[in-house]
Structures are given as C-alpha cells and as structure tokens.
Design a protein around this motif. Structure first.
Motif, mmCIF file in Angstrom:
data_model
loop_
_atom_site.group_PDB
_atom_site.id
_atom_site.type_symbol
_atom_site.label_atom_id
_atom_site.label_comp_id
_atom_site.label_asym_id
_atom_site.label_seq_id
_atom_site.Cartn_x
_atom_site.Cartn_y
_atom_site.Cartn_z
ATOM 1 N N MET A 1 0.776 -1.793 -4.866
ATOM 2 C CA MET A 1 1.509 -2.629 -3.912
ATOM 3 C C MET A 1 2.292 -1.762 -2.927
ATOM 4 O O MET A 1 2.312 -2.035 -1.724
ATOM 5 N N ASN A 2 2.943 -0.716 -3.430
ATOM 6 C CA ASN A 2 3.702 0.170 -2.541
ATOM 7 C C ASN A 2 2.792 0.857 -1.534
ATOM 8 O O ASN A 2 3.141 1.015 -0.355
ATOM 9 N N LEU A 3 1.621 1.273 -2.000
ATOM 10 C CA LEU A 3 0.688 1.968 -1.123
ATOM 11 C C LEU A 3 0.117 1.012 -0.073
ATOM 12 O O LEU A 3 -0.032 1.372 1.099
ATOM 13 N N ILE A 4 -0.179 -0.217 -0.480
ATOM 14 C CA ILE A 4 -0.728 -1.199 0.453
ATOM 15 C C ILE A 4 0.256 -1.463 1.593
ATOM 16 O O ILE A 4 -0.141 -1.668 2.742
ATOM 17 N N GLN A 5 1.557 -1.461 1.264
ATOM 18 C CA GLN A 5 2.570 -1.766 2.276
ATOM 19 C C GLN A 5 2.945 -0.552 3.127
ATOM 20 O O GLN A 5 3.734 -0.667 4.059
ATOM 21 N N ASP A 6 2.358 0.603 2.815
ATOM 22 C CA ASP A 6 2.612 1.825 3.581
ATOM 23 C C ASP A 6 1.610 1.905 4.735
ATOM 24 O O ASP A 6 0.399 2.026 4.518
ATOM 25 N N ASN A 7 2.115 1.835 5.961
ATOM 26 C CA ASN A 7 1.233 1.841 7.139
ATOM 27 C C ASN A 7 0.421 3.120 7.266
ATOM 28 O O ASN A 7 -0.588 3.156 7.966
ATOM 29 N N TYR A 8 0.865 4.198 6.594
ATOM 30 C CA TYR A 8 0.179 5.489 6.721
ATOM 31 C C TYR A 8 -0.701 5.804 5.503
ATOM 32 O O TYR A 8 -1.261 6.895 5.407
ATOM 33 N N ALA A 9 -0.787 4.844 4.588
ATOM 34 C CA ALA A 9 -1.587 5.078 3.382
ATOM 35 C C ALA A 9 -3.074 5.116 3.730
ATOM 36 O O ALA A 9 -3.527 4.465 4.669
ATOM 37 N N SER A 10 -3.825 5.870 2.954
ATOM 38 C CA SER A 10 -5.265 5.974 3.183
ATOM 39 C C SER A 10 -6.029 5.312 2.044
ATOM 40 O O SER A 10 -5.510 5.148 0.942
ATOM 41 N N LEU A 11 -7.260 4.955 2.319
ATOM 42 C CA LEU A 11 -8.118 4.404 1.272
ATOM 43 C C LEU A 11 -8.343 5.432 0.172
ATOM 44 O O LEU A 11 -8.492 5.072 -0.997
ATOM 45 N N LYS A 12 -8.354 6.707 0.553
ATOM 46 C CA LYS A 12 -8.566 7.777 -0.438
ATOM 47 C C LYS A 12 -7.425 7.796 -1.454
ATOM 48 O O LYS A 12 -7.660 7.901 -2.669
ATOM 49 N N ALA A 13 -6.191 7.656 -0.991
ATOM 50 C CA ALA A 13 -5.037 7.646 -1.894
ATOM 51 C C ALA A 13 -5.094 6.435 -2.817
ATOM 52 O O ALA A 13 -4.806 6.520 -4.013
#
Length: 279
Positions: free
Chosen positions: A27-39
C-alpha cells in the motif's frame, strides 16, 4: 469528548488489528508517485502466498484474458497500480478472519457482492472509476469483520435480532455494543493509514446525504457503495435483512429501467465469479 468516550469503549471491547506487513509495504509503495513496478515485484515475490493469490486473480474470469499470466511482472502490468489496491485489501480482509464458518463466509460474500456491484454502478454513472469503486466496495464493511472476531457469539445474536425485530443492523449494534461497524471501521482506516477516500466510504456508507460536500468525489463514491449495498441486501447476497431495502437509484441519476438492467447484469457476473471469489 463524545468521540474519546466511544474510542475508550471500543478499545476496551475490540482489538483493532494491524494491516499485515506485506499489505502495508505494498500500500505504501502504491501511494508513492516515484515507485516502480520493479520495486513492487520484489516485495510481492518475497511472500509466496500473496504472489500466488495475485497470479490467481490475474488469471481469473474477471480479467477474461486469452493467454495465461505466468509470472509477477506480467500480472502487475495487467492489473496495474490502482487495481492492485483491491487485491491488497481483499487479501488483508480475507486474512483478518480468525475463523471462517458459514457466518464469516456470508459476511465476505456480501463485501464481494458490493464490490462488484459498485464497480458496475461506477461504469454506468461515470461518477467514479471502476477500480476505485471495487476497492471501496470490498472494504466498506471491514468493521463487521473485526467486531465478529472479537465477539462472534454476540454478533450472530445481533444479526438474529434483525430478523426477529425487523430493525436495522446499525441500530442494534449501537443499542447492544454502544458503537457500530462504521465507527470500528473508521478506527481501522486510521490505524492502517488508508487513503482518505477509503476512510470516508467505511465511515459514511450508510449516510445520505454525505455530511461534507467539499469534495464531490468523496460524496459520489460513498453514494455508489451505499446503493450497491442496498442492491445486494435486496438480492440476499451475504447476510440477508428481514425486510426489503428501498434502492435509492435516483440519487445516482439512474432510471428504474437502467437499474433493472444493471441488476440483471450484476446477477449474471456475480454468479459466474462467485465460486472463484469466495475460494
């Protein structure tokens, strides 16, 4: 002051669970605008159970793909960040149940029904995205699950009183417990740090008109879930009410003919996906 008293009563009575670690990370990663699919792929791949469920969802009838999705990168590309929220929440809610008997299955079935119906209402009314409505429908009754975990015998008795007395669940919860599932749900949403829109739906899906119209999008999604809930109660999806609930389709700008068409489509889709969704 009143809110503090209610919170003290709630925390003495019910254990508000934490969001499972894998779900919190996703959830935290999804809400991060700079997150990547790889992460995202790396986090999911560390949890075999979660990864397996993701692949099952990606290959479900809901997505209707001709070719089989065989790995996490393919699944993420197909599902996308937004829809992945619904999978994270669905997995977390399903895992919240400390036991899973007939009563719990019906609670879960109702949430799944409201999720699918909300998605269809969003598609027809263009008042929200279908993915957003699906997520909101899934989580709207999270408070019921937590109350049932804390006091299963008493909660079943409250439901039995619905049929005997012809009253609303939320009234009986307030009368018996001193709080209801929307209050519990609000505390869960805050503890889980869910997006504000999800928190509003959990808290206000029985409220109309919505109490604060500063953000019309919040009011619209709350109303979509409210009407979807009415439709599912009338169809007996999950735990039935002892009386027919009026479906407030006009509040969504729908005609009776449009409602009947949507209900017909919903019944077909839900029956096709029911076995998969409940497993």
């Amino acid at each position: 002051m009143q809110e503090e008293i209610i919170e003290r009563i709630v925390f003495r009575t019910v254990d508000i669970p934490s969001l499972p670690p894998i779900a919190m990370k996703v959830m935290n990663l999804i809400q991060d605008n700079y997150a990547s699919l790889k992460a995202l792929e790396e986090i999911i791949s560390r949890d075999q159970g979660f990864a397996t469920r993701l692949l099952r969802i990606a290959n479900s009838p809901y997505y209707g793909r001709d070719r089989k999705i065989e790995d996490i990168p393919q699944a993420l590309l197909l599902i996308g960040f937004e829809t992945l929220k619904s999978l994270v929440i669905a997995t977390s809610l399903r895992d919240l149940h400390r036991r899973f008997g007939i009563f719990e299955q019906r609670l879960w079935e109702h949430s799944l029904g409201v999720a699918l119906c909300s998605s269809l209402l969003a598609m027809v009314t263009h008042m929200a995205t279908t993915d957003e409505a699906l997520v909101c429908g899934l989580i709207h009754d999270v408070g019921k699950t937590v109350i049932n975990n804390a006091m299963p015998e008493l909660y079943i008795q409250i439901y039995e009183r619905i049929y005997k007395e012809g009253r609303l669940l939320i009234e009986l919860e307030d009368e018996t417990l001193g709080f209801n599932h929307t209050i519990i749900g609000n505390l869960i949403a805050k503890k889980w740090k869910l997006p504000e829109k999800l928190e509003m739906v959990i808290t206000y899906h029985h409220t109309y008109p919505y109490p604060d119209y500063e953000d019309q999008a919040f009011a619209d999604i709350c109303n979509i879930v409210r009407v979807a809930d009415q439709i599912c109660l009338n169809l007996g999806i999950g735990l039935k009410e002892s009386f027919i609930t009026k479906i407030d389709y006009e509040s969504l700008g729908m005609t009776e003919d449009a409602l009947n068409e949507l209900v017909g489509l919903f019944k077909i889709k839900f029956e096709k996906q029911k076995e998969f969704l409940l497993s």
